[in-house]
Design a protein around this motif. Sequence first.
Motif, PDB file in Angstrom:
ATOM      1  N   SER A 129       0.816  -1.214   0.000  1.00 17.91           N
ATOM      2  CA  SER A 129       0.000   0.000   0.000  1.00 17.91           C
ATOM      3  C   SER A 129       0.849   1.263   0.000  1.00 17.91           C
ATOM      4  CB  SER A 129      -0.911   0.010   1.231  1.00 17.91           C
ATOM      5  OG  SER A 129      -1.846  -1.049   1.141  1.00 17.91           O
ATOM      6  N   TYR A 130       2.117   1.093  -0.299  1.00 14.92           N
ATOM      7  CA  TYR A 130       3.025   2.235  -0.361  1.00 14.92           C
ATOM      8  C   TYR A 130       3.571   2.389  -1.773  1.00 14.92           C
ATOM      9  CZ  TYR A 130       3.316   2.318   4.787  1.00 14.92           C
ATOM     10  OH  TYR A 130       3.031   2.425   6.126  1.00 14.92           O
ATOM     11  N   THR A 131       3.900   3.621  -2.128  1.00 21.23           N
ATOM     12  CA  THR A 131       4.612   3.881  -3.376  1.00 21.23           C
ATOM     13  C   THR A 131       6.100   3.821  -3.080  1.00 21.23           C
ATOM     14  OG1 THR A 131       2.852   5.281  -4.278  1.00 21.23           O
ATOM     15  CG2 THR A 131       5.061   5.570  -5.196  1.00 21.23           C
ATOM     16  N   TRP A 132       6.819   3.043  -3.846  1.00 19.71           N
ATOM     17  CA  TRP A 132       8.253   2.859  -3.629  1.00 19.71           C
ATOM     18  C   TRP A 132       9.026   3.820  -4.531  1.00 19.71           C
ATOM     19  CZ3 TRP A 132      10.519  -2.220  -1.682  1.00 19.71           C
ATOM     20  CH2 TRP A 132       9.616  -2.863  -0.826  1.00 19.71           C
ATOM     21  N   LYS A 133       9.929   4.576  -3.927  1.00 20.78           N
ATOM     22  CA  LYS A 133      10.682   5.577  -4.683  1.00 20.78           C
ATOM     23  C   LYS A 133      12.174   5.536  -4.333  1.00 20.78           C
ATOM     24  CE  LYS A 133       6.952   9.013  -5.154  1.00 20.78           C
ATOM     25  NZ  LYS A 133       6.640  10.471  -5.095  1.00 20.78           N
ATOM     26  N   HIS A 134      12.977   5.966  -5.288  1.00 23.62           N
ATOM     27  CA  HIS A 134      14.414   6.159  -5.065  1.00 23.62           C
ATOM     28  C   HIS A 134      14.787   7.517  -5.638  1.00 23.62           C
ATOM     29  CE1 HIS A 134      18.682   5.403  -4.691  1.00 23.62           C
ATOM     30  NE2 HIS A 134      18.838   5.681  -5.979  1.00 23.62           N
ATOM     31  N   ASN A 135      15.351   8.350  -4.781  1.00 20.16           N
ATOM     32  CA  ASN A 135      15.687   9.724  -5.176  1.00 20.16           C
ATOM     33  C   ASN A 135      14.485  10.454  -5.765  1.00 20.16           C
ATOM     34  OD1 ASN A 135      18.311   9.506  -4.290  1.00 20.16           O
ATOM     35  ND2 ASN A 135      19.191   9.120  -6.313  1.00 20.16           N
ATOM     36  N   GLY A 136      13.306  10.190  -5.172  1.00 21.99           N
ATOM     37  CA  GLY A 136      12.093  10.884  -5.587  1.00 21.99           C
ATOM     38  C   GLY A 136      11.437  10.347  -6.837  1.00 21.99           C
ATOM     39  N   VAL A 137      11.993   9.306  -7.424  1.00 23.61           N
ATOM     40  CA  VAL A 137      11.452   8.739  -8.666  1.00 23.61           C
ATOM     41  C   VAL A 137      10.712   7.436  -8.361  1.00 23.61           C
ATOM     42  CG1 VAL A 137      12.012   7.829 -10.947  1.00 23.61           C
ATOM     43  CG2 VAL A 137      13.329   9.748 -10.007  1.00 23.61           C
ATOM     44  N   ASN A 138       9.486   7.318  -8.870  1.00 22.91           N
ATOM     45  CA  ASN A 138       8.723   6.084  -8.682  1.00 22.91           C
ATOM     46  C   ASN A 138       9.447   4.898  -9.303  1.00 22.91           C
ATOM     47  OD1 ASN A 138       6.851   7.878  -7.676  1.00 22.91           O
ATOM     48  ND2 ASN A 138       5.132   7.029  -8.821  1.00 22.91           N
ATOM     49  N   LEU A 139       9.473   3.789  -8.584  1.00 23.40           N
ATOM     50  CA  LEU A 139      10.158   2.598  -9.066  1.00 23.40           C
ATOM     51  C   LEU A 139       9.201   1.679  -9.809  1.00 23.40           C
ATOM     52  CD1 LEU A 139      12.324   1.821  -5.895  1.00 23.40           C
ATOM     53  CD2 LEU A 139      13.044   2.961  -8.003  1.00 23.40           C
ATOM     54  N   ASP A 140       9.726   1.010 -10.829  1.00 26.53           N
ATOM     55  CA  ASP A 140       8.966   0.015 -11.572  1.00 26.53           C
ATOM     56  C   ASP A 140       9.111  -1.300 -10.818  1.00 26.53           C
ATOM     57  OD1 ASP A 140       8.005  -1.947 -13.312  1.00 26.53           O
ATOM     58  OD2 ASP A 140       8.683  -0.860 -15.101  1.00 26.53           O
ATOM     59  N   MET A 141       8.032  -1.761 -10.181  1.00 24.03           N
ATOM     60  CA  MET A 141       8.087  -2.932  -9.316  1.00 24.03           C
ATOM     61  C   MET A 141       8.331  -4.231 -10.097  1.00 24.03           C
ATOM     62  SD  MET A 141       7.811  -1.453  -6.449  1.00 24.03           S
ATOM     63  CE  MET A 141       7.513  -2.714  -5.207  1.00 24.03           C
TER      64      MET A 141
ATOM     65  N   PRO B 206      22.261   1.899  -0.847  1.00 28.40           N
ATOM     66  CA  PRO B 206      21.200   2.686  -1.477  1.00 28.40           C
ATOM     67  C   PRO B 206      19.892   2.560  -0.706  1.00 28.40           C
ATOM     68  CG  PRO B 206      21.665   0.703  -2.745  1.00 28.40           C
ATOM     69  CD  PRO B 206      22.741   0.811  -1.720  1.00 28.40           C
ATOM     70  N   SER B 207      19.133   3.631  -0.680  1.00 27.61           N
ATOM     71  CA  SER B 207      17.890   3.644   0.084  1.00 27.61           C
ATOM     72  C   SER B 207      16.668   3.702  -0.836  1.00 27.61           C
ATOM     73  CB  SER B 207      17.860   4.835   1.042  1.00 27.61           C
ATOM     74  OG  SER B 207      17.922   6.044   0.325  1.00 27.61           O
ATOM     75  N   ILE B 208      15.611   3.043  -0.400  1.00 27.36           N
ATOM     76  CA  ILE B 208      14.313   3.098  -1.067  1.00 27.36           C
ATOM     77  C   ILE B 208      13.324   3.658  -0.061  1.00 27.36           C
ATOM     78  CG2 ILE B 208      12.428   1.732  -2.060  1.00 27.36           C
ATOM     79  CD1 ILE B 208      14.517  -0.271  -3.018  1.00 27.36           C
ATOM     80  N   CYS B 209      12.610   4.690  -0.456  1.00 27.92           N
ATOM     81  CA  CYS B 209      11.655   5.336   0.442  1.00 27.92           C
ATOM     82  C   CYS B 209      10.233   4.911   0.091  1.00 27.92           C
ATOM     83  CB  CYS B 209      11.780   6.859   0.351  1.00 27.92           C
ATOM     84  SG  CYS B 209      13.348   7.490   1.002  1.00 27.92           S
ATOM     85  N   LEU B 210       9.466   4.575   1.131  1.00 30.15           N
ATOM     86  CA  LEU B 210       8.087   4.144   0.961  1.00 30.15           C
ATOM     87  C   LEU B 210       7.138   5.265   1.393  1.00 30.15           C
ATOM     88  CD1 LEU B 210       9.617   1.469   0.731  1.00 30.15           C
ATOM     89  CD2 LEU B 210       7.854   0.397   2.133  1.00 30.15           C
ATOM     90  N   TYR B 211       6.197   5.617   0.505  1.00 27.41           N
ATOM     91  CA  TYR B 211       5.229   6.678   0.770  1.00 27.41           C
ATOM     92  C   TYR B 211       3.830   6.065   0.829  1.00 27.41           C
ATOM     93  CZ  TYR B 211       9.048   9.840  -0.339  1.00 27.41           C
ATOM     94  OH  TYR B 211      10.265  10.508  -0.330  1.00 27.41           O
ATOM     95  N   PHE B 212       3.145   6.282   1.931  1.00 30.81           N
ATOM     96  CA  PHE B 212       1.843   5.668   2.170  1.00 30.81           C
ATOM     97  C   PHE B 212       0.796   6.188   1.193  1.00 30.81           C
ATOM     98  CE2 PHE B 212      -2.091   5.453   4.953  1.00 30.81           C
ATOM     99  CZ  PHE B 212      -2.253   4.083   4.783  1.00 30.81           C
ATOM    100  N   ASN B 213      -0.058   5.263   0.687  1.00 29.59           N
ATOM    101  CA  ASN B 213      -1.055   5.618  -0.327  1.00 29.59           C
ATOM    102  C   ASN B 213      -2.462   5.851   0.213  1.00 29.59           C
ATOM    103  OD1 ASN B 213       0.840   5.389  -2.393  1.00 29.59           O
ATOM    104  ND2 ASN B 213       0.388   3.229  -2.743  1.00 29.59           N
ATOM    105  N   ASP B 214      -2.645   5.717   1.549  1.00 24.66           N
ATOM    106  CA  ASP B 214      -3.953   5.923   2.176  1.00 24.66           C
ATOM    107  C   ASP B 214      -5.005   4.871   1.829  1.00 24.66           C
ATOM    108  OD1 ASP B 214      -3.191   8.218   3.543  1.00 24.66           O
ATOM    109  OD2 ASP B 214      -3.704   9.514   1.854  1.00 24.66           O
ATOM    110  N   ASP B 215      -4.548   3.732   1.267  1.00 20.25           N
ATOM    111  CA  ASP B 215      -5.528   2.675   0.952  1.00 20.25           C
ATOM    112  C   ASP B 215      -4.914   1.318   1.324  1.00 20.25           C
ATOM    113  OD1 ASP B 215      -4.954   2.082  -2.579  1.00 20.25           O
ATOM    114  OD2 ASP B 215      -3.581   2.711  -1.002  1.00 20.25           O
ATOM    115  N   LEU B 216      -4.850   1.064   2.625  1.00 18.06           N
ATOM    116  CA  LEU B 216      -4.212  -0.160   3.107  1.00 18.06           C
ATOM    117  C   LEU B 216      -4.728  -1.388   2.372  1.00 18.06           C
ATOM    118  CD1 LEU B 216      -3.975   0.307   6.968  1.00 18.06           C
ATOM    119  CD2 LEU B 216      -2.144   0.347   5.301  1.00 18.06           C
ATOM    120  N   THR B 217      -3.787  -2.179   1.908  1.00 15.78           N
ATOM    121  CA  THR B 217      -4.119  -3.413   1.204  1.00 15.78           C
ATOM    122  C   THR B 217      -4.170  -4.557   2.212  1.00 15.78           C
ATOM    123  OG1 THR B 217      -2.959  -2.626  -0.759  1.00 15.78           O
ATOM    124  CG2 THR B 217      -3.404  -4.999  -0.618  1.00 15.78           C
TER     125      THR B 217
END
Length: 214
Positions: free
Chosen positions: A162-174, A201-212
């Motif tokens: 339920s999170y968007t995965w990003k690296h350096n602010g760019v959405n990652l292709d899962m 390297p770090s990956i940042c997770l941003y919550f999407n407000d729609d828990l799966t």
Amino acid sequence: MRRPKYFTPKEVSVHNTLKDIWASYLGKVYDLTPLLEENKGDVLLKPIAECAGKDISHWFDPKTKDILTHVDPLTGCIKYYTPRGRFLHIPPPCPRTDWANDFGKPWWKDNRYEVGLLSAKTRWIRIINTLTSQEQRLEVCSEETLEEILQRYLCYNSHAASYTWKHNGVNLDMSKTLSENSIPEEDEFYCGSPECDLFSPSICLYFNDDLTEL
């Protein structure tokens, strides 16, 4: 076809008991626990048990995928090379009437025991939950997609999908790997040092407000 699962050498190494024995060879990972159970008490299991949790690719000829052979200096015959001692499904050095050779495929050619592939190279990454500020360092397989890495991370965050995965602010292709997402490898100079975490390297997770619900 279902994509095979990749394992790190560390994951294989924890399966190192007689009741839970894995081994890797020629790039694949095998669960040999059923083999030991089927042949319980056989002294020829000893060399296999001694290598529980380890890679035994050096037992094999990479071209033939069979056990290494050598020419016996006494008989001049070609025989399997087993410096750790003869093991299960290896014929005795001399003809014997008590050796049963009706076992079918030898265990090293039996894909029933195959559970996945051994990673050719592992990587360390940091996954940072921006909602909770929790950070987790993971060793992953370089061949894994971000979706497969997500599955590894679920034990730390059951709602990771339920999170968007990003690296350096760019959405990652899962559906792609770390390298395919242009995520650089950790600095080898710092690997194993106290500062290693800082250079993974770090990956940042941003919550999407729609828990799966998983």
